[in-house]
Write an enzyme that holds these catalytic residues in place. Structure first.
Site, PDB file in Angstrom:
ATOM      1  N   THR A  13       0.833  -1.204   0.000  1.00  0.00           N
ATOM      2  CA  THR A  13       0.000   0.000   0.000  1.00  0.00           C
ATOM      3  C   THR A  13       0.871   1.258   0.000  1.00  0.00           C
ATOM      4  O   THR A  13       0.700   2.151  -0.851  1.00  0.00           O
ATOM      5  CB  THR A  13      -0.898   0.009   1.264  1.00  0.00           C
ATOM      6  OG1 THR A  13      -1.649  -1.197   1.277  1.00  0.00           O
ATOM      7  CG2 THR A  13      -1.822   1.190   1.286  1.00  0.00           C
ATOM      8  N   ALA A  33      13.453  19.601  -3.574  1.00  0.00           N
ATOM      9  CA  ALA A  33      14.745  19.024  -3.166  1.00  0.00           C
ATOM     10  C   ALA A  33      15.913  19.756  -3.820  1.00  0.00           C
ATOM     11  O   ALA A  33      17.057  19.565  -3.426  1.00  0.00           O
ATOM     12  CB  ALA A  33      14.795  17.542  -3.533  1.00  0.00           C
ATOM     13  N   GLU A 129       9.747   9.355   9.687  1.00  0.00           N
ATOM     14  CA  GLU A 129       8.565  10.198   9.924  1.00  0.00           C
ATOM     15  C   GLU A 129       7.269   9.402   9.737  1.00  0.00           C
ATOM     16  O   GLU A 129       6.296   9.586  10.477  1.00  0.00           O
ATOM     17  CB  GLU A 129       8.589  11.394   8.959  1.00  0.00           C
ATOM     18  CG  GLU A 129       7.464  12.369   9.120  1.00  0.00           C
ATOM     19  CD  GLU A 129       7.442  13.021  10.498  1.00  0.00           C
ATOM     20  OE1 GLU A 129       8.315  13.837  10.790  1.00  0.00           O
ATOM     21  OE2 GLU A 129       6.532  12.698  11.296  1.00  0.00           O
ATOM     22  N   GLU A 190      -2.937  -3.035   9.210  1.00  0.00           N
ATOM     23  CA  GLU A 190      -1.765  -3.867   8.918  1.00  0.00           C
ATOM     24  C   GLU A 190      -2.260  -5.148   8.250  1.00  0.00           C
ATOM     25  O   GLU A 190      -3.449  -5.469   8.290  1.00  0.00           O
ATOM     26  CB  GLU A 190      -1.049  -4.224  10.226  1.00  0.00           C
ATOM     27  CG  GLU A 190      -0.588  -3.024  11.023  1.00  0.00           C
ATOM     28  CD  GLU A 190       0.436  -2.179  10.282  1.00  0.00           C
ATOM     29  OE1 GLU A 190       1.453  -2.724   9.848  1.00  0.00           O
ATOM     30  OE2 GLU A 190       0.204  -0.971  10.123  1.00  0.00           O
ATOM     31  N   LYS A 205       4.052   2.926  18.545  1.00  0.00           N
ATOM     32  CA  LYS A 205       4.187   4.339  18.168  1.00  0.00           C
ATOM     33  C   LYS A 205       4.435   5.202  19.401  1.00  0.00           C
ATOM     34  O   LYS A 205       5.243   6.134  19.372  1.00  0.00           O
ATOM     35  CB  LYS A 205       2.936   4.799  17.417  1.00  0.00           C
ATOM     36  CG  LYS A 205       2.791   4.118  16.051  1.00  0.00           C
ATOM     37  CD  LYS A 205       1.418   4.338  15.444  1.00  0.00           C
ATOM     38  CE  LYS A 205       1.321   3.727  14.056  1.00  0.00           C
ATOM     39  NZ  LYS A 205      -0.055   3.664  13.561  1.00  0.00           N
TER      40      LYS A 205
HETATM   41  N1  HSE Z   1      -2.144   0.299  10.590  1.00  0.00           N
HETATM   42  C1  HSE Z   1      -1.821   1.587  11.049  1.00  0.00           C
HETATM   43  C2  HSE Z   1      -3.080   2.289  11.484  1.00  0.00           C
HETATM   44  C3  HSE Z   1      -1.198   2.460   9.993  1.00  0.00           C
HETATM   45  O1  HSE Z   1      -4.176   1.768  11.337  1.00  0.00           O
HETATM   46  O2  HSE Z   1      -2.958   3.391  11.990  1.00  0.00           O
HETATM   47  C4  HSE Z   1       0.273   2.321   9.921  1.00  0.00           C
HETATM   48  O3  HSE Z   1       0.897   2.666  11.091  1.00  0.00           O
END
Ligand code: HSE
Length: 432
Positions: A13, A33, A129, A190, A205
């Site tokens: 994706t 850039a 990022e 995911e 995260k």
């Molecule tokens: N699968 C993650 C989400 C996106 O649903 O936020 C990628 O980090």
């Protein structure tokens, strides 16, 4: 114009979004850039697989060595998810002299120290990022734009899939399975959505953000976490009637007892910015000691928002900006001490409690007594209509005043021992 050759590893994706930006908008990237970002190779595992992305002939290969052995390729977007073979590929690319851009938060949360130390030894950089909150530039903001601050708290909606599901369930009255399936179809989830809905993705995260914001090395799997997969739709309705939405919140707070980190569904009052974050959108509220509160909102998952962050990192790397910050940030360096995490029991906050109780005199009195024994003050009580009038069981929702989580846990354990209380108690924090 000068040219920097780049490659993509993984055409899922995100990879196909990155290819699209580089190929269809080369003039835009060149302008930003000050050089052309020339896509030389796209590495995939299976050449025979049907793909949406239309690539010029000769770009696609299943041979990673072609990228490693090509001295002209300087920057590689490594966009394979999961731990292996992503980790080995990253190490091979670094050893081959490539600077890396990645969206793989699971890999960084698990093997950040190894990968970053290796990159530093080799004089290379890793930009990430896209690994947190997709299209929202939160990594750059916390690590650079807010670097004059000590971050004191951070609250985020960091998983687009979970937020999509709770939004559809609470606001569109759709069932859990149908909402999750739709999130998968739209490319937010995911490959295996378990980690999206059980809180692991948000914890990974949060570990990255805690590292950047609080200078602390934290193991993601030590962060207490609960996902949305155990939520009952009735609690969403009851919370809604009380003026709240249930959101999966990644929470970090610097306290005298240490860093409090948790991922859990919480009630957020309607009208507060986090309550208004819909569908696959993410948001992060950061408080810095100098700047005060700052709020970030945007699409945290999906092809083009994530690709937006990856390509920005590729531009920064090609230009040389990443190398500068990578050196000074000392991310995941062994020199950074592990932080003491505060006991979750020390968290103080208001709670939503729902008990399934026998509908008879004296029950509320027993519940109130046991809460009072633990110094928990009641803000309000609602008795709802029974699902089944004949079995004599009714849901009772109690909203507490600010209390210690340890005391709430103790009181709930005692209440659950009562013969008038049935299985299925719910306990959710209310975000203050
Ligand atoms: N699968 C993650 C989400 C996106 O649903 O936020 C990628 O980090």
């Amino acid at each position: 114009m000068e040219k920097t050759e780049v490659a993509i590893v993984g055409l899922g994706t995100v990879g196909s979004g990155v290819a699209r930006l580089l190929l269809d908008h080369g003039d835009r990237t060149a302008r930003h850039a000050g050089r052309t970002l020339w896509l030389s190779h796209v590495v995939v595992r299976d050449l025979s697989r049907e793909r949406d992305a239309q690539l010029p002939d000769g770009l696609l290969t299943d041979d990673l060595q072609r990228v490693i052995a090509d001295p002209n390729v300087k920057v590689v977007a490594q966009l394979i998810g999961g731990i292996e073979p992503a980790r080995s590929i990253m190490l091979q690319l670094l050893a081959g002299g490539k600077d890396i851009v990645t969206a793989n938060k699971a890999l960084l949360a698990e093997h950040g120290p190894e990968l970053f130390d290796r990159a530093r030894q080799l004089g290379r950089s890793i930009a990430f990022e896209a690994s947190v909150a997709g299209g929202i530039p939160i990594i750059t903001n916390i690590s650079q734009c807010l670097s004059a601050n000590q971050v004191t708290s951070l609250r985020g909606i960091l998983n687009g899939t979970s937020n999509f599901v709770v939004t559809r369930m609470q606001q569109n009255n759709q069932p859990y399975e149908k909402s999750l399936h739709r999130a998968q179809q739209l490319g937010f989830a995911e490959a295996d959505p378990t980690q999206d809905v059980d809180g692991s993705d948000s914890a990974q995260k949060l570990a990255i953000l805690a590292h950047l914001g609080f200078g602390a090395r934290v193991r993601w799997n030590e962060i207490p976490r609960r996902g949305i997969d155990t939520l009952d739709k009735t609690d969403m309705n009851y919370a809604g009637q009380l003026g709240y939405r249930i959101k999966l919140i990644a929470f970090a707070l610097n306290t005298d007892q240490g860093l409090q980190l948790t991922v859990t569904p919480m009630l957020v009052e309607v009208g507060k910015p986090l309550a208004e974050v819909r569908e696959n959108f993410n948001a992060i509220s950061v408080v810095g000691d100098a700047v005060g509160p700052v709020f970030f909102h945007g699409q945290g998952a999906g092809r083009m928002p994530t690709a937006s962050a990856v390509v920005a990192d590729m531009i920064d790397t090609a230009v040389g900006r990443t190398a500068l910050t990578f050196k000074t940030l000392e991310l995941w360096s062994e020199g950074v001490p592990r932080v003491e995490m505060a006991d979750p029991g020390d968290l103080r906050g208001q709670f939503y409690l729902r008990f399934n109780v026998r509908d008879e005199p004296g029950v509320l009195g027993q519940l109130a007594g046991l809460l009072g024994d633990e110094e928990i003050s009641i803000a309000s009580v609602f008795q709802h209509t029974a699902d089944n009038e004949d079995d004599g069981v009714v849901p009772v929702v109690i909203m507490t005043r600010a209390s210690l989580e340890r005391n709430v846990n103790k009181a709930v354990a005692e209440i659950e021992k009562l013969s008038c209380v049935f299985a299925g108690t719910e306990r959710l924090r209310i975000l203050d």
